[in-house]
Design an enzyme around this catalytic site. Structure first.
Site, mmCIF file in Angstrom:
data_model
loop_
_atom_site.group_PDB
_atom_site.id
_atom_site.type_symbol
_atom_site.label_atom_id
_atom_site.label_comp_id
_atom_site.label_asym_id
_atom_site.label_seq_id
_atom_site.Cartn_x
_atom_site.Cartn_y
_atom_site.Cartn_z
ATOM 1 N N ASP A 148 0.751 -1.153 0.042
ATOM 2 C CA ASP A 148 0.156 -0.094 -0.173
ATOM 3 C C ASP A 148 0.949 1.239 -0.072
ATOM 4 O O ASP A 148 2.050 1.157 -0.383
ATOM 5 C CB ASP A 148 -1.041 -0.013 1.073
ATOM 6 C CG ASP A 148 -2.381 0.539 0.729
ATOM 7 O OD1 ASP A 148 -2.360 1.842 0.429
ATOM 8 O OD2 ASP A 148 -3.374 0.074 1.071
ATOM 9 N N HIS A 213 -4.182 6.026 2.953
ATOM 10 C CA HIS A 213 -4.646 4.850 2.316
ATOM 11 C C HIS A 213 -3.983 3.640 3.036
ATOM 12 O O HIS A 213 -4.808 2.554 3.434
ATOM 13 C CB HIS A 213 -4.491 4.861 0.947
ATOM 14 C CG HIS A 213 -5.243 3.741 0.096
ATOM 15 N ND1 HIS A 213 -4.628 2.488 0.035
ATOM 16 C CD2 HIS A 213 -6.605 3.800 -0.444
ATOM 17 C CE1 HIS A 213 -5.748 1.811 -0.791
ATOM 18 N NE2 HIS A 213 -6.756 2.293 -1.090
ATOM 19 N N SER A 539 -10.940 -0.914 -1.850
ATOM 20 C CA SER A 539 -9.790 -0.904 -0.978
ATOM 21 C C SER A 539 -10.041 -1.319 0.424
ATOM 22 O O SER A 539 -9.243 -1.800 1.065
ATOM 23 C CB SER A 539 -9.035 0.444 -0.933
ATOM 24 O OG SER A 539 -8.473 0.650 -2.463
#
Ligand SMILES: *[C@@H]1O[C@H](CO)[C@@H](O)[C@H](O)[C@H]1NC(C)=O
Ligand SMILES: *[C@@H]1O[C@H](CO)[C@@H](O)[C@H](O)[C@H]1NC(C)=O
Ligand SMILES: *[C@@H]1O[C@H](CO)[C@@H](O)[C@H](O)[C@H]1NC(C)=O
Ligand SMILES: *[C@@H]1O[C@H](CO)[C@@H](O)[C@H](O)[C@H]1NC(C)=O
Ligand SMILES: *[C@@H]1O[C@H](CO)[C@@H](O)[C@H](O)[C@H]1NC(C)=O
Ligand SMILES: *[C@@H]1O[C@H](CO)[C@@H](O)[C@H](O)[C@H]1NC(C)=O
Ligand SMILES: *[C@@H]1O[C@H](CO)[C@@H](O)[C@H](O)[C@H]1NC(C)=O
Length: 760
Positions: A148, A213, A539
């Protein structure tokens, strides 16, 4: 890659970085050689996987020297050697050099590096994994690897109070880096990979998460318990991952400047496999090549060969059909569902009418009312009237926006930022889509449907001084689960024989940890920061399943990746076809059900050769399959095909029959083998649910077991009238039912004619 999602705001948070990365592809991504011939990064896979690490690297330089004619040029061209779990290297090459290389001895395949995009408190309770769920002490031996944007080590989700040292099998590492304080016994690994070497001021060369994220996904999968997590007082509760006692290892492969490149991804997998992670979570997608040349597909195959299940997001390109990404059969592909909690704002108009909008707006109004106008009415000139309706910055007259709320149509994300930047108060955004997902605003704003939008517009034009006020958002109950609009749909573009996505998990309005290095919206002018934030996307769904896979593995450390995947799929809760019209193409086997997944009764197991056989059946030839598995030995497909051709040649936990256009009746035979992982002595009976126009029979209809790990085979025959329905898909299911277990597999009949595509 599919770039429609850039202007098509399928994922609020990511419109900006994706944009940056596209610009990069056009300008910075191409390198010019001395003679002016264009150079690109390529990944070169070699056939001999057994070589030791040092000899691999020198072989790489040797091969490049043979190509370039000198070792000096070879070293200049060489970018990286993948030596731990792969035998491959990355190099800067011209197209003709790449072609020449692919014909050289010992070279298995050459693929061009491409760039990909990134695709609570309540979500675990909603799907039935309460804090009090039964847990294994072994959980602390489980390591979840996440590919990520990096991680926030100081986040409370990675607090290691009460954690012992990492499990003995752990071979990974973690150091101090710029802006990165290092690891602990919860976050046991953190590495970054940026091989293109192209500098960008937004990138910090360290595993630190400047985006948010990666912190969000990794804390969702395996974050520790954090009490009183919330955003603006919303979604309050204890934030946690599926496996709060498990360890986390972050592999940062995504960058603000360039997105996520294949070279970096492969390096991340190379390290993760070597380091000894148990599960890999990857919320990255965007490309779908063939299974033998797509990096995520190739890398996850190697992971599978090493006993590691890779869980991947299905993508945010829904609701169009055939948009599902990461659809290799050895991946567990995750769609995003909504939970029973939404966020709404009340809007009061000057005439006293009250309407509601969607979104997360943390602002309490300071005045009773504000003047309101519509974007069209405050255009800078008549030519820009239409664009002004979408609140495009350059088309609005700041003097007419100042001090007002503005009604905008949804064009790009960030109308609230535009209006605020021009001196306005905030925005009411009108949209037909994405009303199932709450985005965060950086100014007073909310999103309304077109019916509500029209009524507001009518009001604005019905009075001389229209006014309105938007209140701070509140939590509301919504009916759930449903598949989010943005979640990518099947059918599988890679093979007509495997249903994708595999499973659905919460991916709408998920609260999890965030980075202090980014504002909540990432939009210009935003000054809001928070330890936790709410995000939506496949996600966010992916780490729910990766965490669940880790949870299952903590009970069954010796299960294969396919066994864990099967357990998760056959225990899923059926979802409603009435709510989700695309049915299995939206949700696969159904909604994730973690507690049942640890005790599935039967599993559909597979080893690496099962997938090789499948690829042969799909028409891949021996050499291209060899490139996938990196084996020196030749794959002879002719010897691997089953004697009696069955529909799909794979022991998959779901079944898909694709109708043949030229036949009145299409027939499919699915051969399957299940392994008993429940009580030694047990009997299962088949229950078939067949849709109209489809006949399904199973042989035998009873499976009796006398010991654990005993295997039993059966055959499912599906006969479907091609004209049974004028629907894209009809579906039923096969359930193996015992006293204790329900083992459910969806059976999908896909009619490609309805898509307007021809399948063979
Ligand atoms: C991958 O393979 C497909 C089909 O063989 C081909 O069309 C595509 O160009 C290949 N992609 C790369 C990056 O080599
Ligand atoms: C990162 O660390 C450097 C040096 O310590 C510091 O100057 C910089 O402000 C930090 N960057 C961020 C985003 O915190
Ligand atoms: C639009 O939103 C309003 C307010 O939330 C709701 O009552 C109405 O049913 C919605 N209309 C449509 C067509 O979705
Ligand atoms: C929402 O649901 C919860 C739990 O199901 C319930 O306690 C609460 O009262 C509901 N709230 C509203 C506004 O209906
Ligand atoms: C399959 O996996 C086994 C280990 O489980 C390994 O020894 C073997 O080389 C693999 N075969 C292929 C074709 O990758
Ligand atoms: C479908 O085709 C079969 C045979 O070709 C025919 O008997 C049947 O009536 C048709 N059904 C429909 C719904 O058109
Ligand atoms: C399904 O079975 C029924 C009853 O045996 C038969 O009439 C029908 O033709 C079959 N349909 C198909 C598609 O095989």
């Amino acid at each position: 890659m599919n770039i429609t999602s850039v202007n098509h705001p399928s994922m609020p948070r990511y419109s900006f970085p994706v944009y940056c990365f596209l610009l990069f592809l056009i300008t910075g991504g191409r390198l010019l050689g001395v003679n002016g011939e264009k150079k690109d990064f390529y990944i070169v896979f070699l056939s001999d996987q057994s070589a030791n690490q040092e000899s691999k690297t020198s072989t790489h330089i040797g091969i490049l020297s043979a190509l370039k004619g000198s070792e000096f040029d070879a070293k200049e061209s060489h970018v990286y050697s993948y030596t731990k779990s792969f035998n491959a290297f990355a190099a800067k090459l011209t197209e003709s050099e790449a072609r020449e290389l692919s014909g050289m001895d010992g070279v298995q395949s050459v693929i061009m590096n491409r760039y990909r995009k990134l695709h609570t408190t309540r979500s675990w309770d909603f799907i039935g994994l309460p804090q009090t769920a039964r847990r294994k002490r072994f959980e602390s031996n489980i390591i979840v690897g996440v590919m990520d944007t990096g991680v926030t080590p100081q986040s409370d989700s990675f607090n290691d109070d009460g954690f012992g040292p990492p499990p003995a099998k752990w071979k990974g590492s973690c150091r101090h880096f710029a802006n990165f304080s290092g690891c602990n016994n919860k976050l046991i690994g953190a590495k970054y990979f940026k091989l293109d070497g192209i500098p960008d001021p937004n990138d910090i060369l360290s595993p630190v998460d400047t985006d948010g994220h990666g912190t969000h996904t990794s804390s969702t999968a395996a974050g520790n318990l954090v009490r009183d997590a919330e955003l603006f007082g919303l979604a309050k509760g204890t934030a946690r991952g599926a496996v709060p006692s498990a360890r986390v290892a972050m592999y940062k492969v995504c960058w603000a400047s360039s997105g996520c490149s294949d070279m970096d991804l492969l390096a991340g997998f190379d390290a993760a496999i070597h380091d000894g992670v148990d599960v890999i979570s990857i919320s990255i997608g965007g490309l779908t090549g063939s299974y033998t040349n797509d990096t995520i597909s190739v890398a996850s195959f190697h992971a599978m060969n090493n006993g590691i299940l890779t869980v991947a997001s299905a993508g945010n390109d829904g609701p169009s059909f055939g948009s599902v990404a990461n659809h290799a059969p050895w991946l567990l592909t995750v769609a995003a569902s909504g939970i029973d909690r939404g966020f709404q704002s009340k809007v009061v108009l000057g005439n006293g009418n009250i309407v509601t909008g969607i979104g997360i707006n943390g602002f309490e109004p300071k005045q009773k009312f504000y003047p309101i106008t519509s974007g069209n009415d405050v255009a800078i000139n008549t030519e820009s009237k239409e664009s002004a309706g979408f609140c495009i910055e350059e088309t609005l007259d700041p003097s007419k926006v100042k001090g007002k709320l503005v009604q905008c149509k949804l064009g790009t994300w960030g109308s609230d930022s535009v209006i605020k930047g021009l001196g306005g108060i905030g925005a009411i955004i009108e949209s037909e889509m994405f009303l199932d997902t709450a985005q965060i605003f950086m100014a007073p704003a909310t999103m309304v449907n077109t019916t509500t939008g029209e009524s507001i517009s009518k009001y604005i034009h019905s009075t001389r001084s229209p006014s309105a006020v938007i209140y701070k958002s509140e939590e509301v109950n919504v009916s759930a689960p449903f598949i989010a609009t943005f979640s990518s749909r099947g059918p599988n573009p890679g093979t007509k024989h495997v249903l994708k996505p595999d499973i659905a998990a919460p991916g709408v309005d998920i609260l999890a940890s965030y980075t202090p290095l980014q504002t909540l919206t990432g939009l210009k002018g935003d000054t809001q920061y928070s330890k936790f934030t709410i995000m939506s996307g496949t996600s966010m769904a992916c780490p729910h399943v990766a965490g669940t896979a880790a949870y299952v593995k903590s009970f069954h450390p010796n299960w294969s990746p396919a066994a864990i995947k099967s357990a998760i799929m056959t225990s899923a809760r059926p979802m409603s076809k009435r709510v989700n019209h695309e049915a299995e193409f939206a949700y696969g086997a159904g909604q994730l059900n973690p507690r049942r997944a640890v005790n599935p009764g039967l599993i559909y197991d597979m080893d690496n050769m099962s997938y090789v056989q499948f690829l042969c059946h799909e028409g891949y030839d021996g050499p291209s399959i060899a490139s996938l598995i990196g084996s020196k030995s030749k794959i002879n497909c002719a010897s691997l095909l089953p004697p009696l051709v069955s529909e799909d040649a794979i022991n998959y936990p779901s079944m898909q029959l694709t109708l043949k256009n030229d036949k009145a009746i299409s027939t499919g035979i699915f051969r399957r083998t299940v392994t008993n992982v429940g009580r030694a002595k047990c009997t299962y009976n088949a229950i078939i649910r067949a849709p109209k126009g489809v006949n399904v029979t199973v042989e035998p209809t009873t499976l009796s077991f006398s010991h654990t790990l005993q295997r039993r085979s059966f055959k499912v025959m599906v006969n479907a009238e091609s004209n049974a329905s004028r629907k894209l898909l009809v579906s039923g299911s096969l359930i193996w039912r015992s006293f204790r277990h329900v083992v459910r597999s969806p059976i999908v009949v896909f009619n490609p004619q309805e898509l307007g595509v021809d399948v063979e």
